[in-house]
Scaffold this motif. Structure first.
Motif, PDB file in Angstrom:
ATOM      1  N   PRO A  63      11.053   3.484 -14.984  1.00  0.00           N
ATOM      2  CA  PRO A  63      11.977   2.426 -14.554  1.00  0.00           C
ATOM      3  C   PRO A  63      12.683   2.745 -13.228  1.00  0.00           C
ATOM      4  O   PRO A  63      13.093   1.848 -12.514  1.00  0.00           O
ATOM      5  CB  PRO A  63      12.984   2.308 -15.692  1.00  0.00           C
ATOM      6  CG  PRO A  63      12.629   3.317 -16.705  1.00  0.00           C
ATOM      7  CD  PRO A  63      11.391   4.029 -16.277  1.00  0.00           C
ATOM      8  N   GLU A  64      12.802   4.002 -12.870  1.00  0.00           N
ATOM      9  CA  GLU A  64      13.470   4.388 -11.631  1.00  0.00           C
ATOM     10  C   GLU A  64      12.507   4.455 -10.446  1.00  0.00           C
ATOM     11  O   GLU A  64      12.924   4.704  -9.318  1.00  0.00           O
ATOM     12  CB  GLU A  64      14.152   5.751 -11.812  1.00  0.00           C
ATOM     13  CG  GLU A  64      15.240   5.757 -12.882  1.00  0.00           C
ATOM     14  CD  GLU A  64      16.390   4.814 -12.522  1.00  0.00           C
ATOM     15  OE1 GLU A  64      16.787   4.798 -11.345  1.00  0.00           O
ATOM     16  OE2 GLU A  64      16.866   4.098 -13.423  1.00  0.00           O
ATOM     17  N   ALA A  65      11.215   4.236 -10.675  1.00  0.00           N
ATOM     18  CA  ALA A  65      10.213   4.381  -9.618  1.00  0.00           C
ATOM     19  C   ALA A  65      10.466   3.420  -8.457  1.00  0.00           C
ATOM     20  O   ALA A  65      10.369   3.799  -7.294  1.00  0.00           O
ATOM     21  CB  ALA A  65       8.807   4.170 -10.179  1.00  0.00           C
ATOM     22  N   GLU A  66      10.803   2.166  -8.753  1.00  0.00           N
ATOM     23  CA  GLU A  66      11.035   1.185  -7.689  1.00  0.00           C
ATOM     24  C   GLU A  66      12.199   1.614  -6.795  1.00  0.00           C
ATOM     25  O   GLU A  66      12.107   1.545  -5.563  1.00  0.00           O
ATOM     26  CB  GLU A  66      11.305  -0.199  -8.277  1.00  0.00           C
ATOM     27  CG  GLU A  66      11.508  -1.261  -7.221  1.00  0.00           C
ATOM     28  CD  GLU A  66      11.792  -2.644  -7.802  1.00  0.00           C
ATOM     29  OE1 GLU A  66      12.000  -3.564  -6.994  1.00  0.00           O
ATOM     30  OE2 GLU A  66      11.815  -2.803  -9.027  1.00  0.00           O
ATOM     31  N   ALA A  67      13.281   2.082  -7.390  1.00  0.00           N
ATOM     32  CA  ALA A  67      14.440   2.515  -6.606  1.00  0.00           C
ATOM     33  C   ALA A  67      14.090   3.716  -5.725  1.00  0.00           C
ATOM     34  O   ALA A  67      14.504   3.783  -4.566  1.00  0.00           O
ATOM     35  CB  ALA A  67      15.601   2.857  -7.535  1.00  0.00           C
ATOM     36  N   ARG A  68      13.300   4.671  -6.254  1.00  0.00           N
ATOM     37  CA  ARG A  68      12.907   5.837  -5.457  1.00  0.00           C
ATOM     38  C   ARG A  68      12.022   5.437  -4.278  1.00  0.00           C
ATOM     39  O   ARG A  68      12.186   5.946  -3.167  1.00  0.00           O
ATOM     40  CB  ARG A  68      12.195   6.864  -6.340  1.00  0.00           C
ATOM     41  CG  ARG A  68      13.145   7.607  -7.261  1.00  0.00           C
ATOM     42  CD  ARG A  68      12.497   8.857  -7.847  1.00  0.00           C
ATOM     43  NE  ARG A  68      11.218   8.613  -8.484  1.00  0.00           N
ATOM     44  CZ  ARG A  68      11.057   8.334  -9.780  1.00  0.00           C
ATOM     45  NH1 ARG A  68      12.099   8.239 -10.567  1.00  0.00           N
ATOM     46  NH2 ARG A  68       9.840   8.140 -10.269  1.00  0.00           N
ATOM     47  N   ILE A  69      11.093   4.494  -4.506  1.00  0.00           N
ATOM     48  CA  ILE A  69      10.213   4.040  -3.420  1.00  0.00           C
ATOM     49  C   ILE A  69      11.024   3.338  -2.347  1.00  0.00           C
ATOM     50  O   ILE A  69      10.846   3.579  -1.151  1.00  0.00           O
ATOM     51  CB  ILE A  69       9.100   3.120  -3.968  1.00  0.00           C
ATOM     52  CG1 ILE A  69       8.127   3.927  -4.819  1.00  0.00           C
ATOM     53  CG2 ILE A  69       8.359   2.420  -2.831  1.00  0.00           C
ATOM     54  CD1 ILE A  69       7.137   3.091  -5.589  1.00  0.00           C
ATOM     55  N   LYS A  70      11.947   2.452  -2.763  1.00  0.00           N
ATOM     56  CA  LYS A  70      12.787   1.754  -1.783  1.00  0.00           C
ATOM     57  C   LYS A  70      13.639   2.743  -0.989  1.00  0.00           C
ATOM     58  O   LYS A  70      13.822   2.579   0.210  1.00  0.00           O
ATOM     59  CB  LYS A  70      13.667   0.721  -2.487  1.00  0.00           C
ATOM     60  CG  LYS A  70      12.907  -0.512  -2.902  1.00  0.00           C
ATOM     61  CD  LYS A  70      13.839  -1.550  -3.512  1.00  0.00           C
ATOM     62  CE  LYS A  70      13.094  -2.829  -3.822  1.00  0.00           C
ATOM     63  NZ  LYS A  70      13.992  -3.851  -4.372  1.00  0.00           N
TER      64      LYS A  70
END
Length: 119
Positions: A63-70
């Motif tokens: 679930p935190e993958a999108e925030a890390r990529i951004k």
């Protein structure tokens, strides 16, 4: 499970068209050859299990993958829905009354006449 003892060069028949041959014996492992029709899938169980596990993991992303990529791309993690015109740097809507502003699109009706430039 059927347990068979075979020596190098000996074969096991499965059905009418699959032949398993013991090719070599090395320590605790053996090499086998499998002769089967082209349409029969032959897969190593441990490789198939690893692929299934990888597919399951990919189907449930972190679930935190999108925030890390951004964050890596330098993008804001807040949603960028509609820009707030009151914020500095926000794009401002064009004023049609000002010169150089885009004009509203004229309706292009079939057969409608357009003024001709006499130049």
């Amino acid at each position: 499970m059927l347990v068979l003892t075979r020596k190098i060069g000996e074969q096991i028949l499965i059905g009418d068209d699959i032949v398993v041959t013991v090719l070599d014996s090395r320590g605790e492992g053996i090499r086998i050859g499998i002769d089967a029709p082209r349409g029969v899938k032959i897969q190593r169980e441990e490789v198939l299990r690893a692929v299934v596990e990888a597919n399951l993991a990919a189907a449930h992303p972190d679930p935190e993958a999108e925030a890390r990529i951004k964050a890596l791309l330098g993008m804001s993690t807040t949603s960028a829905a509609t820009p707030d015109p009151a914020k500095p740097g926000a794009p401002k809507p064009a004023d049609p009354a000002k010169p150089g502003a885009p004009k509203p699109a004229e309706s292009a009706k079939p057969g409608a006449s357009r003024p001709v430039d006499p130049a």
